[in-house]
Design a protein around this motif. Structure first.
Motif, PDB file in Angstrom:
ATOM      1  N   ARG A 165       9.119   1.566  12.010  1.00 49.11           N
ATOM      2  CA  ARG A 165       7.823   1.735  12.669  1.00 49.11           C
ATOM      3  C   ARG A 165       7.346   0.334  13.068  1.00 49.11           C
ATOM      4  O   ARG A 165       6.830  -0.424  12.242  1.00 49.11           O
ATOM      5  N   GLU A 168       3.503  -0.795  12.774  1.00 44.10           N
ATOM      6  CA  GLU A 168       3.098  -0.953  11.369  1.00 44.10           C
ATOM      7  C   GLU A 168       3.728  -2.211  10.775  1.00 44.10           C
ATOM      8  O   GLU A 168       3.088  -2.975  10.056  1.00 44.10           O
ATOM      9  N   SER A 171       2.161  -5.400  12.015  1.00 48.74           N
ATOM     10  CA  SER A 171       0.733  -5.561  11.718  1.00 48.74           C
ATOM     11  C   SER A 171       0.503  -6.442  10.493  1.00 48.74           C
ATOM     12  O   SER A 171      -0.591  -6.941  10.284  1.00 48.74           O
ATOM     13  N   SER A 172       1.562  -6.650   9.695  1.00 47.92           N
ATOM     14  CA  SER A 172       1.378  -7.486   8.498  1.00 47.92           C
ATOM     15  C   SER A 172       1.509  -8.981   8.806  1.00 47.92           C
ATOM     16  O   SER A 172       1.279  -9.806   7.940  1.00 47.92           O
ATOM     17  N   ARG A 181      -0.424   1.244  19.623  1.00 45.62           N
ATOM     18  CA  ARG A 181       0.609   2.211  20.003  1.00 45.62           C
ATOM     19  C   ARG A 181      -0.026   3.279  20.889  1.00 45.62           C
ATOM     20  O   ARG A 181      -1.058   3.841  20.520  1.00 45.62           O
ATOM     21  N   TYR A 242       5.129   8.377  14.537  1.00 46.79           N
ATOM     22  CA  TYR A 242       4.613   7.136  15.121  1.00 46.79           C
ATOM     23  C   TYR A 242       3.188   7.382  15.629  1.00 46.79           C
ATOM     24  O   TYR A 242       2.959   7.549  16.832  1.00 46.79           O
ATOM     25  N   TYR A 247      -3.253  -1.002  15.749  1.00 37.96           N
ATOM     26  CA  TYR A 247      -2.735  -1.409  14.440  1.00 37.96           C
ATOM     27  C   TYR A 247      -3.219  -2.788  14.028  1.00 37.96           C
ATOM     28  O   TYR A 247      -3.197  -3.141  12.861  1.00 37.96           O
ATOM     29  N   LYS A 248      -3.618  -3.555  14.993  1.00 38.92           N
ATOM     30  CA  LYS A 248      -4.242  -4.841  14.654  1.00 38.92           C
ATOM     31  C   LYS A 248      -5.058  -5.297  15.850  1.00 38.92           C
ATOM     32  O   LYS A 248      -4.597  -5.193  16.994  1.00 38.92           O
TER      33      LYS A 248
END
Lengths: 283, 178, 356
Positions: A165, A168, A171-172, A181, A242, A247-248
């Protein structure tokens, strides 16, 4: 003589898209997404400053479709190429256009490191869960139990593992400023996708850090479905795996850019945040 | 001395072996001679033994790797043991006797034992045993003039450590008198 | 005359590249080329350039590809295992006609091999740095001074012919210090324009494309033919070599890079013994100095090829000699360096044989 209302142009080819015939199959979403990218380049008036990097995959010929300067990269290496282009021309608008095999398999190292370096570029990521150009092999984003040419009994997670993914995962990373997305299965979603792509380019123009828009897409040809059936399959199977969304977004989180957000996240680390009153800074 | 002087300097990493070799090489450069300096490199540099090859010559230098040195400067036991038999007959060995307990002396080379580490410490020149030994080498071989050697030291000591220039010169004096 | 300084080969390559107007360096750590990257990381910020430590050798060479497409003078450096990884990007650069300078400070192989000096990437450099029909210009300096000289020149050659250029050194040359006089610096702003570069067209020209993909076989063949015409031009103008005591030589020792230094000492020792030996030293490995070596056939009765590998350049020597004289080979491998004594012994052996 026609009146003014009749002469008004209501729809035309974006300037940043060249008047050429593409190689895409009927019902393929590449055409929609490339058009959205071109519309954004037009609306931001940056075509003349833009340098695009095309991948290896179905969109390999994108260098012939976009009107801006283009570079064709080796498979998976578009982020590395784009990184260098941006370092040479920091004021240019640099984007990479990549599919799932290119971005999330052979080019995963380049993807992750470009993102974590916070390269101020924009990546458009087409995720259709299959290798299209080579004829429908299993992709890093193929779903569990999805039948492809190289997972003829369905993707067996016991042997082939799980899909990645991408939104996701990225995003870290601290270098990322904006991640969303989207999909393009309806006029409403196309409009949302365009908004996201435009925001990604604006993020770059403002110098906020790395931006990526993942477009959940289809491959009617290799999925063996009609375009409409493909969208239905996508909605039924891909979107639960998905999920769409942002996501950020460091600006929405209250920061000026990715760098400021990264410092705040590591507030407790003195090496990252040397006391402003102290001379010298980090060693 | 012949027109070519081939030196191996060897010791532990951190004893300043590469630096002493660099001073000798710079001396050759200042005298407009052909010089080469080649370090051992890789894992052995980290905490293990370090050595370097220095060649001063009046002709273009072939291999910079010195295999049968005219001179060995040894700063510790393993280095002495490793290189003692490689010195060319008639050559010179300068060895730090405060670090080398078991010194097997060859009768076909000239061996000069100098307790360099101890001397340097007693003279307030801790860490400059390498230059003490270089001073001894200078006294024995006269590989350059004293002015050249001093100028080489000035060239090799980095500007932020300029205070060490005088101490290095004192270490040369100490070695010459040993 | 400019000041003579004592520098490591790796540092001289880096400083000379900066002086040639190189402002972009992408690399990945590997022994024994580390000093080069370290030097760049220290100096690039001072001249407004970019040093970027890439996530891999693959990424690094593709960054070189990107920076070159964008019109910049750019360099990467590595050692043997890393250069294998760069093969992909070098092939793409050749296919897209992009200039760039690649340094290989060779170490023993194959595989992870050793970190000691070697010349075992000769074939890779001159035959197959990557897939496809292409050549790159390869320089093999043998002194620190020559490293500085070829590094400076490499960028001009790369730009002139729009080709990658490799400088093939080894751990010995990279690590050693010698006196060197550095070239006068060039201001990148004064370099010739690159109208083909992807810089953003500003609506002032059609879009530029950097690309190596041609799906129509006829088109790709035509481009290959054109590129090989350029290679012929390079062969005609860029062959470089050094001859030492070859004028009357019965025995011509052929060696490049570090092994040529050893060979030179052996040739001197042979001359002292009254043997007419000479040294032929290719400076360009591609184009191989065919014309220069052929000229030695006038006096040579035998050749001795000396390399730090199992016998690679010796193929090219034999192609030039065409059986008109025996070509013998002496090689050390795995990071071993031949000694002048063993080369001399071989010269003496050959001398006895040809004297019969």
């Amino acid at each position: 003589m026609a009146n003014d209302a009749e002469a008004k142009v209501v729809f035309e080819r974006p300037h940043a898209l060249l008047p050429v015939v593409t190689n895409y199959c009927p019902g393929c979403t590449h055409g929609i997404v490339e058009r959205l990218v071109a519309e954004c380049l037009d609306e931001l008036d940056v075509e003349g400053d833009a340098i695009g990097v095309a991948p290896v995959g179905c969109s390999v010929m994108a260098y012939d479709f976009f009107g801006c300067d283009m570079i064709e990269a080796a498979h998976g290496r578009a982020p590395a190429v784009a990184t260098a282009v941006k370092r040479v021309h920091p004021d240019a608008v640099v984007f990479a256009y990549q599919g799932d095999g290119d971005l999330a398999s052979i080019g995963m190292a380049e993807t992750i490191h470009t993102a974590t370096r916070g390269e101020n570029i924009t990546v458009i990521f087409i995720n259709n869960a299959i290798y299209g150009m080579t004829g429908g092999q299993m992709a890093p984003t193929s779903l569990p139990n999805q039948v492809t040419q190289t997972s003829p009994y369905g993707r067996d997670v016991a042997t082939a593992g799980y899909p990645v993914r991408v939104a996701e995962l990225l995003s870290s990373l601290d270098g990322v400023a904006y991640l969303e997305r989207v999909c393009v299965d309806s006029p409403k979603n196309v409009r949302k996708a365009k908004k996201a792509i435009k925001k990604a380019f604006e993020t770059q123009v403002a110098g906020r850090g790395y931006s990526l828009v993942e477009v959940v897409s289809t491959c009617p040809t290799n999925w063996g479905l009609t375009p409409q059936e493909a969208f239905a399959w996508m909605r039924e199977n891909m979107l639960p795996y998905y999920p769409l969304g942002v996501y950020k977004d460091v600006v929405a989180d209250g920061y000026a850019d990715a760098a400021e957000a990264a410092r705040a996240r590591a507030a407790a680390c003195p090496l990252v945040n040397p006391d402003a009153s102290e001379e010298g800074g980090a060693r | 001395m012949s027109a070519e002087l081939r030196i191996v300097l060897a010791g532990f990493g951190g004893q300043g072996v590469l630096f002493a070799g660099k001073v000798a090489a710079y001396a050759g450069l200042i005298d407009d001679r052909e010089v080469s300096w080649l370090p051992s490199y890789g894992p052995e540099m980290r905490g293990g033994t370090a050595n370097c090859s220095v060649t001063l010559s009046d002709e273009p230098i072939g291999s910079p790797l010195v295999t049968t040195p005219d001179v060995l400067v040894a700063l510790n036991q393993p280095s002495y043991d490793k290189f003692v038999d490689e010195v060319r007959p008639g050559g010179v060995i300068v060895a730090d006797t405060s670090m080398i307990a078991d010194m097997r002396v060859r009768d076909d080379v000239e061996t000069f034992g100098v307790p360099a580490t101890k001397m340097a410490e007693e003279a307030g020149l801790k860490g400059l045993a390498n230059i003490v030994l270089l001073g001894k080498l200078f006294a024995v071989t006269g590989f350059c003039s004293r002015e050249t050697l001093d100028a080489a030291i000035e060239k090799c000591v980095p500007p932020r450590k300029a205070a060490l220039i005088e101490k290095n010169k004192q270490a040369v004096d100490l070695g010459m008198g040993a | 005359m400019a000041e003579k300084v004592l520098m490591k080969g790796n540092e001289a390559l880096a400083e000379s590249a900066l002086r040639a107007g190189c402002r972009f360096f992408f690399g990945y750590p590997i022994t024994p080329q580390t000093e080069l990257a370290a030097y760049m990381s220290k100096q690039m910020p001072k001249v407004g350039g970019t040093y970027l430590q890439a996530e891999s050798e693959v990424a690094a060479i593709n960054m070189v590809y990107g920076a070159s497409a964008a019109g910049a003078r750019v360099m990467t450096s590595s050692s043997s295992p890393g250069v294998s990884l760069k093969g992909e990007g070098i092939s793409y650069m050749a296919g897209a006609d992009l200039p760039g300078v690649i340094i290989n400070i060779q170490r023993g192989g194959p595989g992870l091999g050793s970190i000691q000096p070697s010349q075992s990437d000769y074939w890779q450099a001159t035959r197959a740095t990557g897939h496809g029909d292409f050549q790159i210009v390869v320089y093999a300096p043998s002194t620190v001074q020559e490293m500085a000289d070829v590094a400076f020149n490499a960028f001009d050659v790369a730009d002139r012919y729009r080709t990658p250029v490799m400088i093939l050194g080894d751990g010995l040359l990279g690590q050693m210090m010698e006196p060197v006089v550095l070239p006068d610096p060039v201001d990148p702003a004064d370099l010739p324009a690159k109208p083909w570069a992807t810089t953003g067209h500003k609506h002032a020209r059609p879009h530029n494309v950097a690309n190596s993909l041609y799906l129509t076989a006829e088109d790709l063949e035509r481009l290959n033919f054109e590129r090989y015409e350029r290679y012929e031009q390079i062969k005609a103008t860029e062959q470089r070599f050094e001859e030492y005591l070859c004028d009357d030589a019965d025995i011509v020792v052929v060696a490049f890079g570090a092994s040529a230094r050893v060979a030179r000492s052996a040739v001197n020792a042979a001359r002292e013994k009254g043997i007419r030996a000479g040294l032929f030293r290719p400076v360009t490995l591609w184009p191989f100095p065919v014309d220069g070596l052929r000229a030695t056939l006038g006096t040579a009765r035998a050749y001795l090829d000396v390399e730090m590998n199992m016998g690679q350049m010796v193929d090219d020597v034999r192609l030039v000699v065409e059986g008109r004289a025996p070509v013998e080979f002496l090689g050390r491998a795995g990071g071993m360096i031949p000694t002048p004594e063993e080369v001399l012994a071989r010269i003496e052996e050959i001398n006895e044989r040809i004297g019969e």
